[in-house]
Write an enzyme that holds these catalytic residues in place. Structure first.
Site, PDB file in Angstrom:
ATOM      1  N   TYR A  27       0.832  -1.219   0.000  1.00 43.33           N
ATOM      2  CA  TYR A  27       0.000   0.000   0.000  1.00 43.33           C
ATOM      3  C   TYR A  27       0.866   1.268   0.000  1.00 43.33           C
ATOM      4  O   TYR A  27       1.098   1.873   1.051  1.00 43.33           O
ATOM      5  CB  TYR A  27      -0.906   0.031   1.239  1.00 43.33           C
ATOM      6  CG  TYR A  27      -1.830  -1.154   1.377  1.00 43.33           C
ATOM      7  CD1 TYR A  27      -2.692  -1.522   0.362  1.00 43.33           C
ATOM      8  CD2 TYR A  27      -1.857  -1.885   2.567  1.00 43.33           C
ATOM      9  CE1 TYR A  27      -3.553  -2.605   0.504  1.00 43.33           C
ATOM     10  CE2 TYR A  27      -2.714  -2.962   2.713  1.00 43.33           C
ATOM     11  CZ  TYR A  27      -3.554  -3.310   1.677  1.00 43.33           C
ATOM     12  OH  TYR A  27      -4.398  -4.378   1.831  1.00 43.33           O
ATOM     13  N   ASN A  32      -7.345   6.804   3.495  1.00 38.40           N
ATOM     14  CA  ASN A  32      -8.197   7.681   4.282  1.00 38.40           C
ATOM     15  C   ASN A  32      -8.305   7.296   5.766  1.00 38.40           C
ATOM     16  O   ASN A  32      -7.763   7.994   6.632  1.00 38.40           O
ATOM     17  CB  ASN A  32      -9.572   7.696   3.590  1.00 38.40           C
ATOM     18  CG  ASN A  32     -10.547   8.656   4.180  1.00 38.40           C
ATOM     19  OD1 ASN A  32     -10.581   8.828   5.386  1.00 38.40           O
ATOM     20  ND2 ASN A  32     -11.362   9.276   3.353  1.00 38.40           N
ATOM     21  N   TRP A  33      -8.995   6.210   6.070  1.00 35.06           N
ATOM     22  CA  TRP A  33      -9.186   5.932   7.506  1.00 35.06           C
ATOM     23  C   TRP A  33      -7.907   5.436   8.155  1.00 35.06           C
ATOM     24  O   TRP A  33      -7.725   5.587   9.355  1.00 35.06           O
ATOM     25  CB  TRP A  33     -10.422   5.075   7.790  1.00 35.06           C
ATOM     26  CG  TRP A  33     -10.466   3.633   7.381  1.00 35.06           C
ATOM     27  CD1 TRP A  33      -9.836   3.040   6.335  1.00 35.06           C
ATOM     28  CD2 TRP A  33     -11.233   2.600   8.016  1.00 35.06           C
ATOM     29  NE1 TRP A  33     -10.168   1.711   6.277  1.00 35.06           N
ATOM     30  CE2 TRP A  33     -11.027   1.402   7.295  1.00 35.06           C
ATOM     31  CE3 TRP A  33     -12.085   2.556   9.121  1.00 35.06           C
ATOM     32  CZ2 TRP A  33     -11.641   0.197   7.643  1.00 35.06           C
ATOM     33  CZ3 TRP A  33     -12.689   1.350   9.462  1.00 35.06           C
ATOM     34  CH2 TRP A  33     -12.468   0.201   8.736  1.00 35.06           C
ATOM     35  N   ASP A  34      -6.978   4.903   7.363  1.00 31.35           N
ATOM     36  CA  ASP A  34      -5.667   4.568   7.927  1.00 31.35           C
ATOM     37  C   ASP A  34      -5.020   5.822   8.516  1.00 31.35           C
ATOM     38  O   ASP A  34      -4.482   5.803   9.624  1.00 31.35           O
ATOM     39  CB  ASP A  34      -4.727   4.000   6.846  1.00 31.35           C
ATOM     40  CG  ASP A  34      -5.195   2.670   6.297  1.00 31.35           C
ATOM     41  OD1 ASP A  34      -6.242   2.655   5.628  1.00 31.35           O
ATOM     42  OD2 ASP A  34      -4.535   1.646   6.547  1.00 31.35           O
ATOM     43  N   TYR A  79       1.690  -0.892  -7.905  1.00 30.53           N
ATOM     44  CA  TYR A  79       0.367  -0.923  -7.265  1.00 30.53           C
ATOM     45  C   TYR A  79      -0.724  -0.935  -8.324  1.00 30.53           C
ATOM     46  O   TYR A  79      -0.667  -0.197  -9.301  1.00 30.53           O
ATOM     47  CB  TYR A  79       0.169   0.307  -6.350  1.00 30.53           C
ATOM     48  CG  TYR A  79      -1.187   0.267  -5.677  1.00 30.53           C
ATOM     49  CD1 TYR A  79      -1.365  -0.452  -4.501  1.00 30.53           C
ATOM     50  CD2 TYR A  79      -2.295   0.909  -6.236  1.00 30.53           C
ATOM     51  CE1 TYR A  79      -2.619  -0.533  -3.900  1.00 30.53           C
ATOM     52  CE2 TYR A  79      -3.546   0.832  -5.642  1.00 30.53           C
ATOM     53  CZ  TYR A  79      -3.694   0.105  -4.480  1.00 30.53           C
ATOM     54  OH  TYR A  79      -4.942   0.024  -3.883  1.00 30.53           O
ATOM     55  N   ASP A 154     -13.023  -4.830   2.464  1.00 28.69           N
ATOM     56  CA  ASP A 154     -13.012  -5.188   1.045  1.00 28.69           C
ATOM     57  C   ASP A 154     -13.794  -6.435   0.642  1.00 28.69           C
ATOM     58  O   ASP A 154     -14.720  -6.369  -0.130  1.00 28.69           O
ATOM     59  CB  ASP A 154     -11.568  -5.351   0.569  1.00 28.69           C
ATOM     60  CG  ASP A 154     -10.727  -4.116   0.863  1.00 28.69           C
ATOM     61  OD1 ASP A 154     -11.160  -3.265   1.657  1.00 28.69           O
ATOM     62  OD2 ASP A 154      -9.626  -3.993   0.302  1.00 28.69           O
ATOM     63  N   ARG A 188      -5.878 -13.018   0.086  1.00 31.68           N
ATOM     64  CA  ARG A 188      -6.470 -11.887  -0.639  1.00 31.68           C
ATOM     65  C   ARG A 188      -7.801 -12.243  -1.304  1.00 31.68           C
ATOM     66  O   ARG A 188      -8.161 -13.410  -1.424  1.00 31.68           O
ATOM     67  CB  ARG A 188      -5.466 -11.418  -1.710  1.00 31.68           C
ATOM     68  CG  ARG A 188      -4.159 -10.878  -1.151  1.00 31.68           C
ATOM     69  CD  ARG A 188      -4.287  -9.520  -0.562  1.00 31.68           C
ATOM     70  NE  ARG A 188      -4.841  -8.563  -1.498  1.00 31.68           N
ATOM     71  CZ  ARG A 188      -5.218  -7.331  -1.185  1.00 31.68           C
ATOM     72  NH1 ARG A 188      -5.108  -6.903   0.045  1.00 31.68           N
ATOM     73  NH2 ARG A 188      -5.716  -6.525  -2.094  1.00 31.68           N
ATOM     74  N   TYR A 342      -8.206 -12.235   4.513  1.00 31.90           N
ATOM     75  CA  TYR A 342      -8.639 -10.855   4.671  1.00 31.90           C
ATOM     76  C   TYR A 342      -9.873 -10.664   5.559  1.00 31.90           C
ATOM     77  O   TYR A 342      -9.855 -11.033   6.719  1.00 31.90           O
ATOM     78  CB  TYR A 342      -8.839 -10.278   3.272  1.00 31.90           C
ATOM     79  CG  TYR A 342      -8.020  -9.026   3.078  1.00 31.90           C
ATOM     80  CD1 TYR A 342      -6.751  -8.937   3.598  1.00 31.90           C
ATOM     81  CD2 TYR A 342      -8.541  -7.945   2.418  1.00 31.90           C
ATOM     82  CE1 TYR A 342      -6.010  -7.778   3.448  1.00 31.90           C
ATOM     83  CE2 TYR A 342      -7.808  -6.787   2.251  1.00 31.90           C
ATOM     84  CZ  TYR A 342      -6.547  -6.713   2.772  1.00 31.90           C
ATOM     85  OH  TYR A 342      -5.839  -5.564   2.619  1.00 31.90           O
ATOM     86  N   TRP A 343     -10.980 -10.122   5.039  1.00 31.41           N
ATOM     87  CA  TRP A 343     -12.135  -9.798   5.890  1.00 31.41           C
ATOM     88  C   TRP A 343     -13.073 -10.989   6.103  1.00 31.41           C
ATOM     89  O   TRP A 343     -14.217 -10.810   6.512  1.00 31.41           O
ATOM     90  CB  TRP A 343     -12.889  -8.610   5.289  1.00 31.41           C
ATOM     91  CG  TRP A 343     -12.113  -7.334   5.438  1.00 31.41           C
ATOM     92  CD1 TRP A 343     -11.217  -6.812   4.549  1.00 31.41           C
ATOM     93  CD2 TRP A 343     -12.137  -6.424   6.540  1.00 31.41           C
ATOM     94  NE1 TRP A 343     -10.681  -5.650   5.030  1.00 31.41           N
ATOM     95  CE2 TRP A 343     -11.231  -5.382   6.247  1.00 31.41           C
ATOM     96  CE3 TRP A 343     -12.827  -6.393   7.752  1.00 31.41           C
ATOM     97  CZ2 TRP A 343     -11.004  -4.312   7.108  1.00 31.41           C
ATOM     98  CZ3 TRP A 343     -12.612  -5.325   8.621  1.00 31.41           C
ATOM     99  CH2 TRP A 343     -11.716  -4.315   8.294  1.00 31.41           C
ATOM    100  N   GLU A 386      -0.938  -6.253   9.652  1.00 34.08           N
ATOM    101  CA  GLU A 386      -2.175  -5.611   9.191  1.00 34.08           C
ATOM    102  C   GLU A 386      -3.400  -6.201   9.894  1.00 34.08           C
ATOM    103  O   GLU A 386      -4.305  -5.491  10.328  1.00 34.08           O
ATOM    104  CB  GLU A 386      -2.297  -5.809   7.671  1.00 34.08           C
ATOM    105  CG  GLU A 386      -3.567  -5.268   7.074  1.00 34.08           C
ATOM    106  CD  GLU A 386      -3.556  -5.310   5.544  1.00 34.08           C
ATOM    107  OE1 GLU A 386      -2.601  -5.858   4.955  1.00 34.08           O
ATOM    108  OE2 GLU A 386      -4.500  -4.795   4.938  1.00 34.08           O
TER     109      GLU A 386
HETATM  110  C1  GLC Z   1      -7.235  -2.779   2.722  1.00 31.89           C
HETATM  111  C2  GLC Z   1      -8.289  -2.674   3.830  1.00 31.89           C
HETATM  112  C3  GLC Z   1      -8.717  -1.222   4.013  1.00 31.89           C
HETATM  113  C4  GLC Z   1      -7.474  -0.369   4.272  1.00 31.89           C
HETATM  114  C5  GLC Z   1      -6.404  -0.570   3.203  1.00 31.89           C
HETATM  115  C6  GLC Z   1      -5.087   0.089   3.545  1.00 31.89           C
HETATM  116  O1  GLC Z   1      -7.761  -2.433   1.489  1.00 31.89           O
HETATM  117  O2  GLC Z   1      -9.395  -3.490   3.566  1.00 31.89           O
HETATM  118  O3  GLC Z   1      -9.629  -1.099   5.061  1.00 31.89           O
HETATM  119  O4  GLC Z   1      -7.817   0.974   4.382  1.00 31.89           O
HETATM  120  O5  GLC Z   1      -6.151  -1.955   3.026  1.00 31.89           O
HETATM  121  O6  GLC Z   1      -4.636  -0.336   4.789  1.00 31.89           O
END
Ligand code: GLC
Length: 421
Positions: A27, A32-34, A79, A154, A188, A342-343, A386
């Protein structure tokens, strides 16, 4: 060994000059929320740097108020999908065309106690972003989402009922995934999911990223408890800041209206059969059928009835008996639970942070400290990953991860502050 210094080192290594990337390789941009969670961690030792994390994110804000999920300050060939695939977006800096859970106002309020100057400097931007969610993403009073990436969760199985309604067009432009080059593909999303993510992107680009059209006409439309509860909480934090700053009555009324609507909308997400807040496909009204790690964010948003909260807590207690490390992202009793993908199973630091905070505030301190303590145990065992396998505590996907270090630092800081009081 995990120490305050090793957590700070993670944030320093991921610093790209005024903003922080989540982790090198996988990444390479500002998410954003990170960044919001990173600001929380940075604020424990360097408030000026924490503040630039907030303001650098806001510089990516679109004229319509949206703050995108990723801001591309460069084009990294390693990326995908980067700025060229997203196409021309209307913001001042190339970006994605969707947003992410708006946790920023809550974190700004937390880190600027007594600092009216800083709050005043970002208030209008935060207000415009929240208004964007309530306008451009709202359908009949329900704030929706148009892309699983916007939810921050995701490939959670919750999205399958929305993705199953989609067709991948035969002319979808070919592409090569890069995520699977950096990490084990078994962690993933699957190929079919990826094709659908790109199909939604292609639609957004085809309408010039007109967000109202993307919501109304796009191929995917679901309501997400994560965005819903994070926004509802953030609206309450925004209101508190507006009151403190002496904002005009019309502004206060507007935010109060969002909050009242938000509490009413919680009902829409209540899945009585499961006995929990779950995602819902908006055009069919169909519910997803599983308890996820955002179901219990009703506490964080101070929403839901007494009965809804107690059924939610009962799920947490059941799940706690099944896994060694709370809180898995998907119900471990579900057939599609996968501990490492992942999720679909792993526990996520930022979700444990918000869930524990809400439980603490709303009178469930025992479960709060379990959820907090389990994340600390995994971090101490495996490092700042992560996310983590909830059965073994092993780290998954990206290593030396910013929000993991940041959340851990913020808890260590709280412990020190309590000790000093
Ligand atoms: C993944 C996560 C997302 C996060 C991003 C960067 O896409 O699902 O929530 O913001 O990674 O960490």
């Amino acid at each position: 060994m995990v120490t305050i210094q090793s957590a700070i080192d993670v944030l320093t290594q991921n610093d790209r000059g005024g903003f922080t990337i989540p982790t090198a390789g996988l990444y390479p941009y500002q998410w954003n929320w990170d960044s919001a969670f990173v600001a929380l961690g940075l604020a424990t030792y360097d408030m000026d740097r924490a503040w630039s994390e907030v303001t650098s994110l806001i510089t990516g804000q679109w004229p319509d108020g949206m703050i995108p999920s990723i801001i591309f300050r460069s084009d990294d060939p390693d990326y995908f999908p980067g700025p060229s695939r997203w196409g021309k977006t209307p913001g001042p800096i190339p970006s994605t065309g969707v947003s992410q859970p708006p946790v920023l106002a809550t974190i700004v309020r937390a880190i600027t106690k007594g600092d009216a100057v800083r709050r005043a400097a970002v208030f209008d931007a935060l207000f415009a972003w929240h208004r964007w969610f309530h306008d451009a993403r709202s359908v009949d009073g329900i704030v929706c989402t148009v892309h699983p990436w916007e939810t921050g969760r995701d490939n959670c199985p919750e999205w399958n009922i929305g993705l199953d309604l989609m067709e991948v067009p035969p002319d979808l432009a070919p592409y090569r995934r890069m995520d699977n080059k950096h990490v084990d593909p078994s962690f993933r999303p699957t190929q079919d999911q990826y094709d659908k993510y790109l199909t939604i992107m292609a639609f957004g680009a085809s309408v010039g990223w007109d967000q109202r059209r993307l919501t109304d006409e796009g191929p995917f439309l679901m309501a997400d408890p994560n965005i819903h509860f994070v926004l509802l909480r953030a609206d309450q934090d925004l209101l508190a800041m507006a009151q403190g700053l002496g904002k005009p009555q019309a502004v206060l009324d507007q935010i109060e209206g969002w909050i009242a609507n938000g509490h009413a909308a919680s009902e829409y997400l209540w899945n009585n059969e499961v006995g929990a807040f779950t995602a819902r496909e908006v055009r069919t009204g169909r519910f997803s059928n599983g308890f996820s790690n955002c179901s219990a964010l009703c506490f964080y948003a101070n929403s839901g009835t007494v009965e809804q909260r107690s059924r939610t807590l009962a799920h947490l207690e059941r799940i706690d008996k099944t896994v060694d490390y709370m809180l898995p992202s998907w119900d471990p009793d579900a057939t599609d639970f996968e501990a490492q993908r992942y999720w679909c199973g792993p526990l996520w630091p930022q979700m444990n942070y918000m869930t524990a905070l809400g439980l603490d505030e709303q009178g469930a301190p025992k479960m709060a400290s379990k959820i907090r303590g389990d994340l600390c145990r995994t971090i101490e065992k495996s490092g700042f990953w992560e996310c983590f396998n909830p059965l073994t505590g092993e780290g998954c996907v990206g290593e030396k991860f910013s929000w993991t270090a940041a959340v851990w630092l913020s808890w260590q800081h709280e412990i020190r502050m309590k000790g000093a009081a």
